[in-house]
Design a protein around this motif. Structure first.
Motif, PDB file in Angstrom:
ATOM      1  N   TYR A  34      41.655 -53.004  53.037  1.00 35.64           N
ATOM      2  CA  TYR A  34      42.079 -51.310  52.920  1.00 35.64           C
ATOM      3  C   TYR A  34      41.974 -49.703  53.566  1.00 35.64           C
ATOM      4  N   VAL A  75      40.847 -56.710  43.076  1.00 37.22           N
ATOM      5  CA  VAL A  75      42.652 -56.983  43.031  1.00 37.22           C
ATOM      6  C   VAL A  75      42.683 -58.421  43.089  1.00 37.22           C
ATOM      7  N   SER A 106      47.922 -59.222  37.274  1.00 33.64           N
ATOM      8  CA  SER A 106      47.152 -58.216  37.676  1.00 33.64           C
ATOM      9  C   SER A 106      47.487 -56.601  36.488  1.00 33.64           C
ATOM     10  N   VAL A 110      44.702 -54.476  35.426  1.00 41.42           N
ATOM     11  CA  VAL A 110      44.989 -52.674  35.088  1.00 41.42           C
ATOM     12  C   VAL A 110      45.114 -52.925  33.082  1.00 41.42           C
ATOM     13  N   GLU A 241      51.383 -49.952  37.081  1.00 42.37           N
ATOM     14  CA  GLU A 241      50.846 -49.995  38.499  1.00 42.37           C
ATOM     15  C   GLU A 241      49.840 -51.525  38.808  1.00 42.37           C
ATOM     16  N   ARG A 244      52.432 -52.093  41.251  1.00 44.56           N
ATOM     17  CA  ARG A 244      51.694 -51.625  42.155  1.00 44.56           C
ATOM     18  C   ARG A 244      51.017 -52.369  43.458  1.00 44.56           C
ATOM     19  N   ARG A 245      49.740 -52.928  42.400  1.00 45.83           N
ATOM     20  CA  ARG A 245      48.771 -53.383  43.034  1.00 45.83           C
ATOM     21  C   ARG A 245      48.932 -54.597  43.969  1.00 45.83           C
ATOM     22  N   ASN A 248      50.924 -54.107  46.650  1.00 42.79           N
ATOM     23  CA  ASN A 248      49.940 -53.877  48.174  1.00 42.79           C
ATOM     24  C   ASN A 248      48.460 -54.356  48.581  1.00 42.79           C
ATOM     25  N   GLY A 249      48.296 -55.485  46.781  1.00 45.52           N
ATOM     26  CA  GLY A 249      46.658 -55.727  47.213  1.00 45.52           C
ATOM     27  C   GLY A 249      46.524 -56.685  47.027  1.00 45.52           C
TER      28      GLY A 249
END
Length: 443
Positions: A34, A75, A106, A110, A241, A244-245, A248-249
């Motif tokens: 985070y 996530v 993911s 989303v 999206e 991207r998630r 990065n997560g």
């Protein structure tokens, strides 16, 4: 996900007893993710995740921690077993498929979020499509009064469909030909998956008649939901999206990593597949680009949490390069008698609460004396010491042994209370626990 380390540990405490070091390490790793996302782009790219290696016997909470993380976090998260992968060139799943699994997960997250945001539009689309089938359209040239009557009938039918009054009525719906099955076999190369989907679209167009189905209104609501999502959601932005998630997560829980380690005593040291899996895993953990049918994903910032019992092998039996990619090591404690008692009494939805709820369905009230619970913990711990130590999983076997007859004859206890006593526990378990041979087979 903006939770402090203390809040993450507090949440895990509800479901996993003890293992404070493991929970603290994981909470810090999640908070660091985070913190990283709040930094500027240049600094963010420099900060790599500190991957974690959890070491502990089976049944001490490794998998439970990962399962609870999956529920708690919004996530992308997947749990995979290292033992199911094989080196490239062998028959089986290749390690890159875990990244494709993560991307699929993911996209599901989303997409679910977007569906929730557009829930009203999706529900209206479904209701309108069903109402059209229930109320035939007016012929051309109908009078104004007929149109007014038709509009009132249409609105009344919509209300009845929405309320569920029409759920049992049979209608014929035609699913659009572009609504094809999505192939998510993540072990296939992305190019092959796209070819399969292309074939699916061609065949669905050719077999348009087969897309007509006679179903109840209740079933039609389910079948039309996917069509509504496809029409109303921008899947390109959902995919972007999701990628991207995941980058990065994303978190991958890599269980049974000890199964691909080669100890000096192992007879499988000449097995090229195990070491090959480690070498294939190395670039994924270090950071590389993996192709998926949704696009390319970089694994530099995916957090890997590996776990293993390491009974036969030890962490140093992994290849040095892979060891170096898991800088945070945490050893989980073996479960004591007191810990087993706490697992039965202090966790949310503990096994005792589950059995009480299940037998409550039959109309009986099941309760456990405190002394009986302590006896269950004591005998489970002794069974773990004398036979193979399977941790908290022993409680499942022990409780099933105690409650088997009660559960079978539950109808005889309708509207009655049945108290599990210390004497009943010893009656059911003493002989089995004391006899090593029986304990190995029964408990």
């Amino acid at each position: 996900m903006n939770m402090t380390p203390k809040e993450i540990v507090s949440y895990l405490d509800k479901y996993v007893i003890s293992q404070k070091n493991a929970k603290k390490t994981i909470a810090l790793a999640l908070r660091t993710r985070y913190r990283r996302m709040q930094l500027d782009d240049e600094m963010r790219q420099e900060i790599k995740p500190k991957n974690i290696l959890m070491i502990g016997s089976t049944g001490v909470g490794k998998t439970e921690i990962s399962r609870r993380l999956a529920k708690m976090m919004k996530v992308p998260f997947i749990k995979v077993e290292a033992s199911k992968y094989t080196e490239v060139g062998f028959v089986g799943r290749d390690v890159e498929s875990m990244i494709r699994d993560l991307v699929v997960n993911s996209i599901s997250i989303v997409k679910a979020e977007q569906e929730e945001k557009n829930r009203e539009k999706i529900e209206n689309y479904i209701i309108n499509r069903i109402t059209e089938k229930l109320v035939p359209p007016l012929p051309a040239g109908a009078s104004e009064s007929k149109k007014d009557d038709y509009q009132r009938l249409l609105e009344a039918t919509e209300r009845r469909v929405e309320s569920g009054e029409m759920d049992d009525k049979i209608i014929e719906i035609e699913l659009e030909s572009n609504m094809t099955i999505e192939f998510n076999d993540t072990n296939l190369p992305p190019e092959m998956a796209k070819v399969q989907e292309s074939f699916s679209k061609v065949f669905s167009t050719l077999n348009k008649e087969e897309n007509k189905k006679e179903v109840t209104v209740k079933d039609a609501k389910v079948l039309l939901r996917q069509e509504a999502s496809a029409k109303l959601l921008d899947m390109n932005s959902v995919t972007a999206e999701a990628l991207r998630r995941a980058e990065n997560g994303g978190i991958i829980f890599l269980d049974e990593i000890d199964k691909i380690a080669l100890s000096e005593k192992s007879q499988a040291r000449n097995d090229p597949s195990k070491e090959g899996v480690q070498r294939d895993l190395l670039p994924i953990v270090e950071g590389s680009s993996v192709s998926t049918k949704y696009g390319t994903i970089n694994t530099d910032h995916i957090l890997f949490i590996a776990a293993g019992a390491f009974h036969v092998s030890k962490p140093s039996d992994l290849i040095p390069e892979l060891q170096g990619r898991f800088p945070l090591r945490v050893e989980l404690e073996a479960l004591t008698e007191e810990t087993l008692y706490a697992i039965l009494t202090q966790t949310e939805n503990s096994l005792l609460k589950q059995y009480e709820a299940l037998l409550g369905v039959e109309g009986m009230k099941l309760t456990f004396e405190d002394e009986a619970v302590r006896a269950i913990a004591k005998l489970s711990h002794r069974a773990n010491e004398t036979a193979e130590d399977i941790g908290a999983r022993r409680l499942h076997t022990v409780l099933e042994r105690i409650l088997e007859d009660i559960s079978f004859n539950a109808d005889e206890y309708k509207d009655q209370e049945f108290v599990v006593t210390k004497e009943l526990v010893h009656e059911k378990l003493d002989e089995v626990v004391e006899d090593d041979d029986l304990a190995r087979y029964i408990l």
